[in-house]
Design a protein around this motif. Structure first.
Motif, mmCIF file in Angstrom:
data_model
loop_
_atom_site.group_PDB
_atom_site.id
_atom_site.type_symbol
_atom_site.label_atom_id
_atom_site.label_comp_id
_atom_site.label_asym_id
_atom_site.label_seq_id
_atom_site.Cartn_x
_atom_site.Cartn_y
_atom_site.Cartn_z
ATOM 1 N N VAL A 545 59.516 17.013 50.185
ATOM 2 C CA VAL A 545 60.243 16.835 51.443
ATOM 3 C C VAL A 545 59.797 17.940 52.384
ATOM 4 O O VAL A 545 59.624 19.089 51.963
ATOM 5 C CB VAL A 545 61.766 16.910 51.207
ATOM 6 C CG1 VAL A 545 62.525 16.966 52.531
ATOM 7 C CG2 VAL A 545 62.238 15.741 50.364
ATOM 8 N N TRP A 547 60.955 20.373 55.227
ATOM 9 C CA TRP A 547 62.265 20.897 55.649
ATOM 10 C C TRP A 547 62.073 21.751 56.891
ATOM 11 O O TRP A 547 61.539 22.848 56.829
ATOM 12 C CB TRP A 547 62.865 21.726 54.517
ATOM 13 C CG TRP A 547 64.354 21.861 54.585
ATOM 14 C CD1 TRP A 547 65.064 22.620 55.456
ATOM 15 C CD2 TRP A 547 65.300 21.215 53.732
ATOM 16 N NE1 TRP A 547 66.407 22.501 55.217
ATOM 17 C CE2 TRP A 547 66.586 21.643 54.152
ATOM 18 C CE3 TRP A 547 65.200 20.336 52.656
ATOM 19 C CZ2 TRP A 547 67.757 21.197 53.527
ATOM 20 C CZ3 TRP A 547 66.362 19.902 52.039
ATOM 21 C CH2 TRP A 547 67.624 20.329 52.479
ATOM 22 N N PHE A 549 63.643 24.071 59.498
ATOM 23 C CA PHE A 549 64.869 24.855 59.584
ATOM 24 C C PHE A 549 64.767 25.901 60.697
ATOM 25 O O PHE A 549 63.685 26.386 61.039
ATOM 26 C CB PHE A 549 65.183 25.533 58.250
ATOM 27 C CG PHE A 549 64.224 26.614 57.847
ATOM 28 C CD1 PHE A 549 64.539 27.961 58.029
ATOM 29 C CD2 PHE A 549 62.992 26.305 57.279
ATOM 30 C CE1 PHE A 549 63.661 28.960 57.654
ATOM 31 C CE2 PHE A 549 62.107 27.302 56.890
ATOM 32 C CZ PHE A 549 62.439 28.636 57.087
ATOM 33 N N PHE A 603 71.516 19.861 58.022
ATOM 34 C CA PHE A 603 71.942 20.667 56.873
ATOM 35 C C PHE A 603 72.374 22.021 57.426
ATOM 36 O O PHE A 603 71.563 22.763 57.973
ATOM 37 C CB PHE A 603 70.781 20.829 55.887
ATOM 38 C CG PHE A 603 71.126 21.655 54.680
ATOM 39 C CD1 PHE A 603 71.880 21.132 53.651
ATOM 40 C CD2 PHE A 603 70.691 22.976 54.580
ATOM 41 C CE1 PHE A 603 72.200 21.890 52.527
ATOM 42 C CE2 PHE A 603 71.005 23.747 53.467
ATOM 43 C CZ PHE A 603 71.761 23.193 52.438
ATOM 44 N N ALA A 619 71.942 17.901 49.317
ATOM 45 C CA ALA A 619 70.572 18.402 49.457
ATOM 46 C C ALA A 619 69.820 18.297 48.135
ATOM 47 O O ALA A 619 68.652 17.880 48.096
ATOM 48 C CB ALA A 619 70.593 19.846 49.946
ATOM 49 N N LEU A 623 66.379 16.132 47.359
ATOM 50 C CA LEU A 623 65.178 16.758 46.806
ATOM 51 C C LEU A 623 64.778 16.117 45.478
ATOM 52 O O LEU A 623 63.596 15.931 45.200
ATOM 53 C CB LEU A 623 65.403 18.255 46.629
ATOM 54 C CG LEU A 623 65.556 19.045 47.935
ATOM 55 C CD1 LEU A 623 65.961 20.480 47.651
ATOM 56 C CD2 LEU A 623 64.266 19.009 48.746
ATOM 57 N N VAL A 653 63.748 16.691 56.763
ATOM 58 C CA VAL A 653 65.117 17.191 56.832
ATOM 59 C C VAL A 653 65.180 18.302 57.868
ATOM 60 O O VAL A 653 64.295 19.166 57.918
ATOM 61 C CB VAL A 653 65.568 17.728 55.455
ATOM 62 C CG1 VAL A 653 66.964 18.344 55.554
ATOM 63 C CG2 VAL A 653 65.563 16.613 54.427
ATOM 64 N N THR A 654 66.194 18.280 58.711
ATOM 65 C CA THR A 654 66.412 19.374 59.660
ATOM 66 C C THR A 654 67.688 20.106 59.266
ATOM 67 O O THR A 654 68.654 19.492 58.805
ATOM 68 C CB THR A 654 66.539 18.864 61.107
ATOM 69 O OG1 THR A 654 67.706 18.038 61.213
ATOM 70 C CG2 THR A 654 65.312 18.060 61.502
ATOM 71 N N LEU A 658 68.118 26.755 54.234
ATOM 72 C CA LEU A 658 67.311 26.134 53.192
ATOM 73 C C LEU A 658 68.144 26.003 51.926
ATOM 74 O O LEU A 658 69.017 26.828 51.659
ATOM 75 C CB LEU A 658 66.071 26.985 52.890
ATOM 76 C CG LEU A 658 65.008 27.063 53.989
ATOM 77 C CD1 LEU A 658 63.962 28.102 53.617
ATOM 78 C CD2 LEU A 658 64.358 25.711 54.206
ATOM 79 N N SER A 664 64.749 23.578 43.331
ATOM 80 C CA SER A 664 64.889 22.990 44.665
ATOM 81 C C SER A 664 63.738 23.424 45.562
ATOM 82 O O SER A 664 63.145 22.615 46.272
ATOM 83 C CB SER A 664 66.218 23.412 45.292
ATOM 84 O OG SER A 664 67.296 22.946 44.527
ATOM 85 N N PHE A 668 60.306 21.122 48.138
ATOM 86 C CA PHE A 668 60.152 20.989 49.595
ATOM 87 C C PHE A 668 59.176 22.042 50.109
ATOM 88 O O PHE A 668 58.878 23.043 49.447
ATOM 89 C CB PHE A 668 61.500 21.109 50.312
ATOM 90 C CG PHE A 668 62.108 22.490 50.311
ATOM 91 C CD1 PHE A 668 61.733 23.444 51.266
ATOM 92 C CD2 PHE A 668 63.073 22.844 49.379
ATOM 93 C CE1 PHE A 668 62.286 24.712 51.270
ATOM 94 C CE2 PHE A 668 63.637 24.110 49.374
ATOM 95 C CZ PHE A 668 63.234 25.043 50.324
ATOM 96 N N GLY A 670 59.037 24.402 53.464
ATOM 97 C CA GLY A 670 59.837 24.824 54.596
ATOM 98 C C GLY A 670 58.989 25.179 55.806
ATOM 99 O O GLY A 670 57.974 25.864 55.689
#
Length: 926
Positions: A545, A547, A549, A603, A619, A623, A653-654, A658, A664, A668, A670
């Protein structure tokens, strides 16, 4: 399968069916027409081998398929040839005909073949035949020494399975006793009643009343009663009445006029003698001046012979006075037409649905009639769900609203009252509900099958071609229906590409909306989506994914929505998914958005620990779904596994934060968006050009279409090469893989941009070099996150904080260490120390750290045994090895104990020997 896709040759159909019957364990044989092509076939009980089938197909490519019957195969059959044979079967069986495999035979419209299992222990299953009057009219029970031709064989016309009676629809039923007893010779048939026996003549008034369904007869009756018909018209009607078996009515009709005389009587007697008891040919409707339209108004259906002539006759109304006449209302036309070739059901004049008892007397089944008008198959790419569109009429002609019924609901028949209320009903009684269902089902044998796809993305059609599904249809194929869940209807790519170069340039300009460290991964992700199908077929489906952020106000959602606009018209503030959705809703959306991008928004930290934990769980679910490409396993009430919904596209994902946890972080990549990083003017322009972005994606898909079969091999080679390069820099293998997938998406995008004329080869090379640098930096950032989330790192960080805040302490083992910052008089004692080690009580230390973490809704994600193993691998603890090679990570250590009123004693507990250098002693001293 829709008819337009059924392009298989007869040889292909025979081949597929041979292997299907082989898999079912049926002893099939090759035939020419109806004649077996191999010797000693009657004794054959073996299922053909693959080699035999291949040999047959080479020798006899136009072969038919025969099925051996009798004790050899354990299967017997019933051959129903003509309507009279159906009547005979109903009479013999008493209406008890078990549902089983059944197919149409090409000999006659009413020709059917039923197959049954021969129960064990039945010694004799000889052929039994009931010869009936008329040409091609016979009922036969087929057994030992016989075979039967099975679908999809042909004899002028094809043998075809009847819906609801195929091997997929119904089990092969055991042969009923009334069939077995005749095949064993235990039943001697009583002599069939002579059909020429004198039957009581129906009342003339009843004959005239039924005949007045024909408007021409009604006019003739009036004219005959008034001034009398012409001789030709008179002769037509009295001939029809006589040949229909109603001589008394013919005399009565003639006597209505004063023109009737002895000669009239004589002529009618001659007609009666000529017709005999069997009757004669009846005058056709067209002979008395009716048009096809007039015939259809009376009969609902115009019957034709081989030359196309309409053959209906008014005599049909009175030929069988026991058979109810259908309703006059033209609304019943499709229902009457659908029941025309079905001898088991009919309608009465009011429109009630009727069946027939053992003596062929009609009885009421329901006060309505219904028929399927369409079979709909909803296909999600993994499974299919069938529904039937049904329409109906309540007795009296009241129209019932069309209703969609699932296959399971249709079988139970509870939908009738739910859909149409209390006004419609099925008569009580044993089996009437099944009869009603069977009548409705048989009226839908010829309905069209309509496919509806319920997902986005690539789909290989039955003819082997590819298309890309979106909410309003598809790219690459016409007449494709797509039906998506609520919230996904904005995934539309139906706007034609007007200027490919301009659309592609608008997409490329998104790189300028924010720093390349942000926009390159986002654009790579967008163009990676449409490659998911090819990567899946290559066995390297992406499992990460992206992410995005950053803090509040950084324009995360607006930026994400601009990139999402490649897949449809989403507006500025309507992401297709968010953390407010339920876990099940997110799973269904991830499943449906195949080969596209699902933006999951917002998130963020929550003040409530419950809400924070709930969001963290969501979340983790996201994931795991995308990281492992699995759906959540569920069981039904009957403890069977339900269908799973694994993700089939990519996710962006926004959020403001994190997710935590080592596993996890591995799922993803980031991408951080800093305050002020977004160029607001460039973002506004991108939002205004959103329709161009969707056109750019449509152009990309059209560009990929001819490459779909070759893409898996090409992408696999590129992925293996780039993964090896990126994994050298990655602390976790998944990070290197994620970078390789993004590289593939960005590279394929640049090739498309060159094709569209949006950039030169030199520009593309520079951008690809920039992308490789960005992805390497992403891996570096991810490495730091992975390190922070390792259980050993978290343990040491928390342990140090516990010491600093005097929540825990360790006692000195020797004098002179009393001033050491670890040996305070405060906090829970968790061990001891000397100059080199902390000697920690394993369980007490692990519990203290976990208690601290629980206040932050966190915990050590591994057991104490695994945690000590991590510390050992990092060379942060002292271990001992036993003589048998086993590693002891908590060796024994002599520790003094003090008990009140006694001298010092010693004990030797197992302790974790943590090197003091593992903690930041300078920070503790400060």
């Amino acid at each position: 399968m829709p008819e337009q896709f059924d392009n298989k040759t007869q040889t292909q159909k025979i081949r597929e069916s041979l292997f299907r019957y082989q898999k079912m364990g049926l002893p099939v044989i090759p035939c020419e027409g109806k004649k077996p092509l191999i010797s000693e076939w009657a004794k054959r009980s073996a299922v053909p081998t693959t080699e035999e089938i291949e040999e047959w197909l080479v020798k006899w490519p136009n072969m038919n398929i025969g099925l051996v019957l009798g004790a050899a195969s354990g299967i017997v059959g019933i051959d129903v040839d003509g309507p009279q044979a159906w009547e005979s079967l109903q009479e013999i069986s008493g209406g008890d005909i078990p549902a089983t495999w059944m197919y149409k035979t090409p000999g006659s419209e009413a020709g059917r073949r039923l197959l049954y299992r021969l129960p064990e222990g039945i010694g004799k299953a000889s052929k039994w035949v009931d010869k009936l009057e008329g040409e091609h009219s016979e009922l036969a029970f087929l057994g030992d020494g016989q075979q039967t031709i099975v679908p999809p064989s042909q004899n002028g016309k094809p043998y075809t399975w009847i819906k609801g009676h195929t091997p997929k629809d119904v089990e092969l039923a055991d042969a009923p006793e009334w069939m077995l007893s005749r095949m064993a010779g235990k039943v001697k048939e009583a002599k069939r009643k002579d059909k020429t026996e004198t039957k009581p003549q129906p009342d003339v008034a009843d004959v005239f009343e039924r005949m007045q369904r024909c408007g021409k007869f009604a006019q003739a009756l009036t004219t005959q009663s008034a001034e009398g018909l012409s001789e030709d018209a008179w002769f037509q009607w009295v001939s029809l009445l006589v040949n229909a078996g109603h001589a008394e009515a013919a005399f009565a009709f003639s006597r209505l006029s004063a023109k009737h005389d002895a000669r009239s009587e004589q002529r009618i007697h001659l007609l009666v003698d000529k017709a005999g008891d069997a009757g004669g040919p009846m005058v056709r409707c067209t002979t008395i001046g009716c048009t096809r339209g007039g015939v259809e108004r009376c009969f609902h259906v115009a019957n034709e012979n081989e030359t196309g002539e309409v053959t209906n006759s008014p005599g049909a109304f009175i030929k069988d006075m026991q058979k109810p006449l259908p309703p006059n209302d033209p609304a019943y036309t499709p229902y009457v037409a659908a029941l025309q070739d079905n001898p088991d059901y009919t309608l009465d004049p009011r429109g009630n649905l009727l069946g027939f008892d053992r003596k062929e007397n009609p009885f009421k089944i329901a006060n309505f009639v219904a028929r399927p008008t369409q079979e709909v198959i909803r296909d999600d790419g993994v499974s299919q769900e069938r529904t039937f569109r049904l329409e109906g009429l309540q007795a009296g002609g009241k129209k019932l609203a069309p209703v969609d019924v699932s296959a399971a609901e249709f079988k139970r028949m509870g939908w009738v009252t739910e859909a149409w209320g209390l006004g419609v009903s099925i008569k009580p009684g044993f089996g009437t509900q099944d009869l009603c269902r069977d009548a409705i089902q048989n009226m839908g044998l010829e309905v069209d099958t309509h496919y509806i796809y319920t997902h986005l993305g690539w789909r290989r059609l039955p003819d082997g071609t590819w298309c890309f599904l979106h909410a309003n249809g598809s790219i690459g194929a016409d007449n494709i229906a797509v039906e998506l869940e609520r919230g996904l209807e904005k995934y539309r790519l139906d706007q034609a590409v007007e200027e490919l170069k301009r659309a592609a340039q608008a997409s490329l300009r998104l790189l300028m909306v924010a720093p390349l460290e942000v926009t390159i991964p986002l654009l790579a992700l967008v163009y990676l989506c449409a490659l998911c199908e090819a990567l899946r077929r290559a066995g390297i489906e992406p499992t990460f994914v992206l992410w995005l952020f950053g803090g509040t106000g950084t324009r995360k959602t607006s930026l994400g929505m601009s990139f999402l606009s490649h897949f449809g018209d989403f507006g500025l503030k309507s992401p297709p998914a968010s953390f407010k959705d339920t876990a099940n809703a997110l799973e269904r959306k991830a499943f449906a958005t195949k080969d596209t991008l699902l933006l999951i928004d917002d998130f963020h930290p929550e003040a409530s620990s419950y809400e924070a934990q709930k969001m963290a769980q969501t979340a983790q679910r996201i994931l795991r779904m995308y990281g492992d490409r699995i759906g959540r396993g569920r069981l039904t009430a009957s403890i069977k596994f339900q269908k799973e919904f694994p993700p089939r596209g990519m996710a962006l994902v926004t959020g403001e934060d994190l997710p935590s946890g080592e596993s996890s972080v591995a799922h993803f990549l980031g991408v951080e968006l800093l305050q002020g990083a977004v160029d607001l003017k460039a973002l506004t322009k991108a939002q205004q050009e959103a329709p161009l972005l969707a056109q750019a994606m449509r152009g990309y898909i059209e560009w990929l279409l001819p490459q779909m079969d070759a893409l898996p091999e090409m992408l696999y080679a590129e992925f293996i090469d780039k993964r090896a390069a990126f994994q050298e820099k990655a602390a976790h293998g998944r990070s290197g893989e994620a970078a390789a997938w993004l590289y593939i998406g960005f590279h394929r995008m640049l090739l498309y941009m060159q094709y569209a004329g949006a950039c030169t080869a030199e520009n593309a090379a520079q951008l690809l070099n920039d992308a490789e640098t960005v992805f390497a930096h992403l891996i570096g950032d991810q490495n730091a996150l992975v390190a922070q989330e390792r259980p050993a790192e978290i343990f040491l960080e928390v342990l140090q904080e516990l010491f600093v805040t005097s929540k825990v302490r360790v006692d000195a083992l020797s004098a002179g260490m009393e001033e050491d910052p670890y040996s305070t008089s405060f906090g829970e004692r968790i061990g001891w120390q000397d100059e080199q080690y902390f000697y920690l009580l394993p369980e007490a230390t692990y519990s203290a750290v976990n208690r601290f973490l629980s206040g932050r809704s966190q915990n050590i994600s591994v057991s104490p045994r695994i945690l000590w193993k991590h510390l050992d691998e990092a060379k942060l603890i002292y271990t001992e090895k036993s003589s048998d090679g086993r590693v002891q990570r908590c060796p024994k250590r002599t520790i003094p104990t003090r008990k009140r009123g006694s001298k010092d004693k010693e004990c030797r507990p197992r302790l974790l020997h943590l090197y003091k250098s593992a903690l930041d002693t300078e920070a503790l001293s400060a």
